[in-house]
Write a protein that holds these residues in place. Sequence first.
Motif: not given
Length: 535
Positions: A10-24
Amino acid sequence: MAKKVAVIGAGVSGLISLKCCVDEGLEPTCFERTEDIGGVWRFKEKVEDGRASIYQSVVTNTSKEMSCFSDFPMPEDFPNFLHNSKLLEYFRIFAKKFDLLKYIQFQTTVLSVRKCPDFSSSGQWKVVIQSNGKEQSAVFDAVMVCTGHHFLPHIPLKSFPGIERFKGQYFHSRQYKHPDGFEGKRILVIGMGNSGSDIAVELSKNAAQVFISTRHGTWVMSRVSEDGYPWDSVFHTRFRSMLRNVLPRTVVKWMIEQQMNRWFNHENYGLEPQNKYIMKEPVLNDDVPSRLLCGAIKVKSTVKELTETSAIFEDGTVEENIDVIIFATGYSFSFPFLEDSLVKVENNMVSLYKYIFPAHLEKSTFACIGLIQPLGSIFPTAELQARWVTRVFKGLCHLPSERTMMMDIIKRNEKRIDLFGESQSQTLQTNYVDYLDELALEIGAKPDFCSLLFKDPKLAVRLFFGPCNSYQYRLAGPGQWEGARSAIFTQKQRILKPLKTRVLKDSSNFPVSFLLKILGLVAVVVAFFCQLQWS
């Protein structure tokens, strides 16, 4: 039914990956081994095993406007270069805005990630985790590894004969937190990357003497660039990137040398890189040349040997009474929860298609995010990686054949060596703008300049000659953000806002540069008419 995605970290890459998953429209679950978000950017007084660690004074080397996520600018009152606590504040605001915390399971360690027996048809993964001393497993449709590459401290003690005899204190820079306790010491910092330079500068203010040993030398840049703007908002433009790509390499190398020596002559300071034409990541530090001028820091060559109290260098010089040695020698990375057959780390390198996908998998349901070191901010880079990956998981984007991917991996590595060299610290290096455009092209988010020249020429000019910021990749394509154009044109305002803390009276004087342009134009007109009169 939405596909389930395991996000590890849940660092930088993890947080933005979560958002991108939700967006898709995917269903993510993030496993974070610690109690909070932020990864390497969350300072803790004590070093924790298996977790990246920073010193208290760490400030970003990339500016806020070039580092923010593409549809979420940082607050305009934030400074341009952020202390780690301020950057963590941005991540908290981001996580709250997009309600990401509900997807994270804290204090949960991933023990293993293995293919399911029917992987060739399902592409699914069995993830085993441990939380509160209990193990459990779950099946996921895809996996995103977001654990970064500042993982294992690299201390090559075998390269320093006599270290076992040294009676002083020595440790990796990962252990360094603040200058307390080092007052009056004679300190040797080995390694002159960003961390080594920062630590040397900070210690030099109270230490008796600081020495910094560099094997190959380095370019040192200031965070402050032309007209006082952040360096990356000036350096990272499409126009400059195009020049570096189309001009002969000898010309580009000459231009880089001239640019790097504009602030101070590196040869005079003993810093000029051994191979100055390799595009090694420069050190971003505003204080190094000043501390060298004051004699608080002295640059030394490679350490040849250590004795009980002294350091002997390759050039034959000796520094006596060394109290402390700090190894700022970088990191290596590993994935203890993965099988070597999936992602094998050799010589601090991994074989991944575009630094993301293993090429040999039957199903494209596994990806590494943020396992890269661009010559620019990692945040927009990881975001574009995650945007592409989630669309691949969803079946909206497709990868080429294994053969094509392997050829790309080989060619990319050859180009990397040619540009950046073979040093362990450069194994993940890549050009910034080129790589961002490459990822954006995969999802249809790269700006179409030909079209914009006719539809919106003002924007086209700004995109080409202005800073290559993340907002550009929200103008069109999936995930289009209606605020992107406005964010691009108001970028200068947000850069200057935190600097406008003193109210100045409006000046009626023209800027000198504008006046010179007017005079130049008048001179051209006068010369033209004089030529007509004499002809």
